[in-house]
Design a protein around this motif. Structure first.
Motif, mmCIF file in Angstrom:
data_model
loop_
_atom_site.group_PDB
_atom_site.id
_atom_site.type_symbol
_atom_site.label_atom_id
_atom_site.label_comp_id
_atom_site.label_asym_id
_atom_site.label_seq_id
_atom_site.Cartn_x
_atom_site.Cartn_y
_atom_site.Cartn_z
ATOM 1 N N THR A 79 0.877 -1.174 0.000
ATOM 2 C CA THR A 79 0.000 0.000 0.000
ATOM 3 C C THR A 79 0.910 1.217 0.000
ATOM 4 O O THR A 79 1.850 1.298 0.806
ATOM 5 N N LEU A 80 0.643 2.142 -0.914
ATOM 6 C CA LEU A 80 1.474 3.341 -1.029
ATOM 7 C C LEU A 80 0.754 4.503 -0.354
ATOM 8 O O LEU A 80 -0.413 4.771 -0.662
ATOM 9 N N LEU A 81 1.435 5.152 0.566
ATOM 10 C CA LEU A 81 0.891 6.367 1.177
ATOM 11 C C LEU A 81 1.508 7.541 0.435
ATOM 12 O O LEU A 81 2.737 7.682 0.387
ATOM 13 N N ASN A 82 0.648 8.391 -0.158
ATOM 14 C CA ASN A 82 1.127 9.506 -0.975
ATOM 15 C C ASN A 82 0.648 10.836 -0.394
ATOM 16 O O ASN A 82 -0.262 11.486 -0.939
ATOM 17 N N PRO A 83 1.260 11.257 0.715
ATOM 18 C CA PRO A 83 0.816 12.507 1.332
ATOM 19 C C PRO A 83 1.380 13.732 0.624
ATOM 20 O O PRO A 83 2.435 13.665 -0.012
ATOM 21 N N GLY A 84 0.676 14.858 0.785
ATOM 22 C CA GLY A 84 1.219 16.156 0.402
ATOM 23 C C GLY A 84 2.093 16.664 1.542
ATOM 24 O O GLY A 84 2.749 15.869 2.228
ATOM 25 N N VAL B 202 9.778 35.735 14.583
ATOM 26 C CA VAL B 202 9.466 35.950 13.175
ATOM 27 C C VAL B 202 9.347 34.605 12.446
ATOM 28 O O VAL B 202 9.970 33.619 12.836
ATOM 29 N N VAL B 203 8.486 34.586 11.433
ATOM 30 C CA VAL B 203 8.418 33.438 10.519
ATOM 31 C C VAL B 203 8.890 33.933 9.163
ATOM 32 O O VAL B 203 8.298 34.851 8.596
ATOM 33 N N ARG B 204 9.991 33.360 8.676
ATOM 34 C CA ARG B 204 10.526 33.762 7.370
ATOM 35 C C ARG B 204 10.204 32.669 6.368
ATOM 36 O O ARG B 204 10.603 31.518 6.536
ATOM 37 N N THR B 205 9.450 33.031 5.342
ATOM 38 C CA THR B 205 9.035 32.023 4.360
ATOM 39 C C THR B 205 8.854 32.668 2.986
ATOM 40 O O THR B 205 8.422 33.825 2.896
ATOM 41 N N PRO B 206 9.139 31.908 1.935
ATOM 42 C CA PRO B 206 8.738 32.403 0.615
ATOM 43 C C PRO B 206 7.236 32.181 0.464
ATOM 44 O O PRO B 206 6.665 31.320 1.146
ATOM 45 N N TYR B 207 6.608 32.903 -0.374
ATOM 46 C CA TYR B 207 5.192 32.705 -0.725
ATOM 47 C C TYR B 207 4.305 32.494 0.522
ATOM 48 O O TYR B 207 3.696 31.428 0.679
ATOM 49 N N PRO B 208 4.205 33.492 1.397
ATOM 50 C CA PRO B 208 3.427 33.285 2.634
ATOM 51 C C PRO B 208 1.945 32.992 2.390
ATOM 52 O O PRO B 208 1.281 32.452 3.274
ATOM 53 N N VAL C 259 -4.379 25.634 4.477
ATOM 54 C CA VAL C 259 -4.074 26.725 5.417
ATOM 55 C C VAL C 259 -2.813 27.407 4.894
ATOM 56 O O VAL C 259 -1.825 26.734 4.597
ATOM 57 N N SER C 260 -2.872 28.730 4.745
ATOM 58 C CA SER C 260 -1.698 29.410 4.196
ATOM 59 C C SER C 260 -0.578 29.454 5.240
ATOM 60 O O SER C 260 -0.818 29.313 6.442
ATOM 61 N N PHE C 261 0.658 29.670 4.762
ATOM 62 C CA PHE C 261 1.785 29.784 5.703
ATOM 63 C C PHE C 261 1.550 30.959 6.658
ATOM 64 O O PHE C 261 1.889 30.898 7.833
ATOM 65 N N ARG C 262 0.938 32.027 6.124
ATOM 66 C CA ARG C 262 0.644 33.194 6.985
ATOM 67 C C ARG C 262 -0.340 32.790 8.086
ATOM 68 O O ARG C 262 -0.168 33.164 9.253
ATOM 69 N N ALA D 125 6.586 24.332 -6.735
ATOM 70 C CA ALA D 125 5.366 23.693 -6.198
ATOM 71 C C ALA D 125 4.693 24.625 -5.182
ATOM 72 O O ALA D 125 3.459 24.754 -5.173
ATOM 73 N N ILE D 126 5.497 25.280 -4.361
ATOM 74 C CA ILE D 126 4.916 26.201 -3.362
ATOM 75 C C ILE D 126 4.252 27.380 -4.073
ATOM 76 O O ILE D 126 3.143 27.793 -3.725
ATOM 77 N N GLU D 127 4.933 27.897 -5.083
ATOM 78 C CA GLU D 127 4.375 29.045 -5.815
ATOM 79 C C GLU D 127 3.022 28.685 -6.425
ATOM 80 O O GLU D 127 2.077 29.486 -6.378
ATOM 81 N N ARG D 128 2.921 27.447 -6.955
ATOM 82 C CA ARG D 128 1.645 27.011 -7.569
ATOM 83 C C ARG D 128 0.505 27.086 -6.562
ATOM 84 O O ARG D 128 -0.622 27.414 -6.903
ATOM 85 N N THR D 129 0.819 26.776 -5.294
ATOM 86 C CA THR D 129 -0.262 26.745 -4.297
ATOM 87 C C THR D 129 -0.637 28.142 -3.802
ATOM 88 O O THR D 129 -1.515 28.271 -2.950
ATOM 89 N N THR D 130 0.005 29.188 -4.329
ATOM 90 C CA THR D 130 -0.517 30.541 -4.065
ATOM 91 C C THR D 130 -1.717 30.785 -4.967
ATOM 92 O O THR D 130 -2.575 31.605 -4.670
ATOM 93 N N ARG D 131 -1.739 30.087 -6.108
ATOM 94 C CA ARG D 131 -2.840 30.283 -7.072
ATOM 95 C C ARG D 131 -3.936 29.257 -6.871
ATOM 96 O O ARG D 131 -5.105 29.550 -7.017
ATOM 97 N N GLU D 132 -3.520 28.030 -6.563
ATOM 98 C CA GLU D 132 -4.491 26.946 -6.370
ATOM 99 C C GLU D 132 -4.010 26.129 -5.177
ATOM 100 O O GLU D 132 -2.904 25.579 -5.218
ATOM 101 N N PRO D 133 -4.799 26.052 -4.097
ATOM 102 C CA PRO D 133 -4.317 25.329 -2.916
ATOM 103 C C PRO D 133 -4.021 23.869 -3.213
ATOM 104 O O PRO D 133 -4.584 23.296 -4.151
ATOM 105 N N SER D 134 -3.132 23.285 -2.422
ATOM 106 C CA SER D 134 -2.785 21.879 -2.641
ATOM 107 C C SER D 134 -4.019 21.007 -2.406
ATOM 108 O O SER D 134 -4.955 21.393 -1.709
#
Ligand SMILES: NC(=O)c1ccc[n+]([C@@H]2O[C@H](COP(=O)([O-])OP(=O)(O)OC[C@H]3O[C@@H](n4cnc5c(N)ncnc54)[C@H](OP(=O)(O)O)[C@@H]3O)[C@@H](O)[C@H]2O)c1
Length: 278
Positions: free
Chosen positions: A127-132, A149-155, A193-196, A240-249
């Protein structure tokens, strides 16, 4: 029936171990160095290196089911050793990356796919577990959070981050009842849930303000390189992170379908990990 949990020192491996122990199962825990493993009473410990199949014979002796971490080097040796030991079912911690439409171009997907394919071709069930994304990724913010502080790209990137205990519950259920053989399960937390928003939840749970500081992709890539990531990986992850600013995972209901309980929220994860940010 004995179950071997590889990577029992890992976040997910430990959660699988705890879920199996809570269900009263006979469990053997492995690490490359068993002396470093701290396991619940009654759990046997064994040293096993998935990259060195010669170490697997004693770890697999008498084992019927295995929770396996993805380790490309040595997977063929693992399959042979598991077959020789009479293993009937392997539950693999793989990655959602292998299910992405453009996964052929993804180094992360390729790494996991080699192991998935070796298990699919093996004579025992898999059985394959394929989590995000994992909620534990935010543990990487600890040093910054100590500075407030939280430092992140694409908050504003939104991910359905999954709690390791949900992965542990899913794996344990399948290892115990042998269900979902031959399936690939796309797993996620309950909602994007966004990083922010994650930073705001952590601030609330920790009881101290946290400022969000946006990193440029270049700054983020430099930080990943400093942590020893191979150079081709940061650009792929940042895309992949940038994509989820436009469409959530992707968010799925598979945790509930397998375990009967709804997946834990990011707030629940933060509460469970308060001490990690102390
Ligand atoms: N982070 C994410 O968002 C995400 C998303 C999807 C999938 N994943 C996948 O999830 C996995 C990481 O899970 P995690 O967070 O639980 O990891 P973790 O906490 O870093 O633990 C990794 C475990 O792997 C074991 N390990 C490493 N090399 C080994 C070897 N050669 N032989 C046997 N065991 C070995 C380690 O055990 P010892 O050191 O004790 O030997 C450790 O227990 C990775 O495969 C990753 O690709 C991650």
């Amino acid at each position: 029936m004995t179950t071997l949990v590889t990577g029992a020192s890992g976040h997910v491996g430990r959660a699988v171990l705890d879920a199996l122990v809570a269900a009263g199962q006979d469990v053997r825990a492995s690490s490359r160095d068993a002396a470093t493993l701290d396991v619940p009473d009654g759990v046997a410990k064994v040293s096993a290196d998935l990259e060195d199949p010669s170490t697997l014979e004693s770890a697999l002796d008498g084992v019927e089911s295995v929770f396996l971490y993805t380790q490309r080097q040595g997977i063929d040796g693992f399959v042979k050793a598991a077959e020789a030991a009479g293993v009937r079912h392997v539950v693999l911690l793989s990655s959602g990356a292998t299910l992405e439409p453009k996964s052929a171009r993804s180094r992360i997907a390729r790494l996991h796919r080699v192991v998935e394919e070796a298990l699919i071709a093996a004579p025992f069930a898999e059985t394959l577990l394929n989590p995000g994304s994992f909620a534990t990724n935010t543990l990487g913010w600890r040093a910054d959070i100590a500075e407030g502080v939280v430092r992140t790209p694409y908050p504003d990137s939104r991910v359905g981050a999954i709690h390791e205990r949900d992965l542990g519950d899913v794996a344990a259920k399948i290892l115990i009842d042998g269900s979902h053989a031959g399936e690939a399960l796309q797993l996620s937390g309950p909602e994007p849930v966004s990083f922010r928003e994650q930073a705001a939840i952590l601030a609330d749970v920790l009881g101290r303000p946290l400022r969000v500081e946006e990193l440029t992709p270049e700054q983020a890539a430099e930080r990943m390189a400093a942590l020893g990531w191979p150079p081709e990986v940061p650009p792929e992850i940042l895309r992949a992170i940038e994509r989820t600013t436009r469409e959530p995972s992707m968010v799925t209901d598979v945790v509930r379908e397998v375990t009967g309980h709804t997946p834990r929220t990011f707030r629940q994860w933060a509460e469970d990990h308060r001490a990690d940010f102390a």
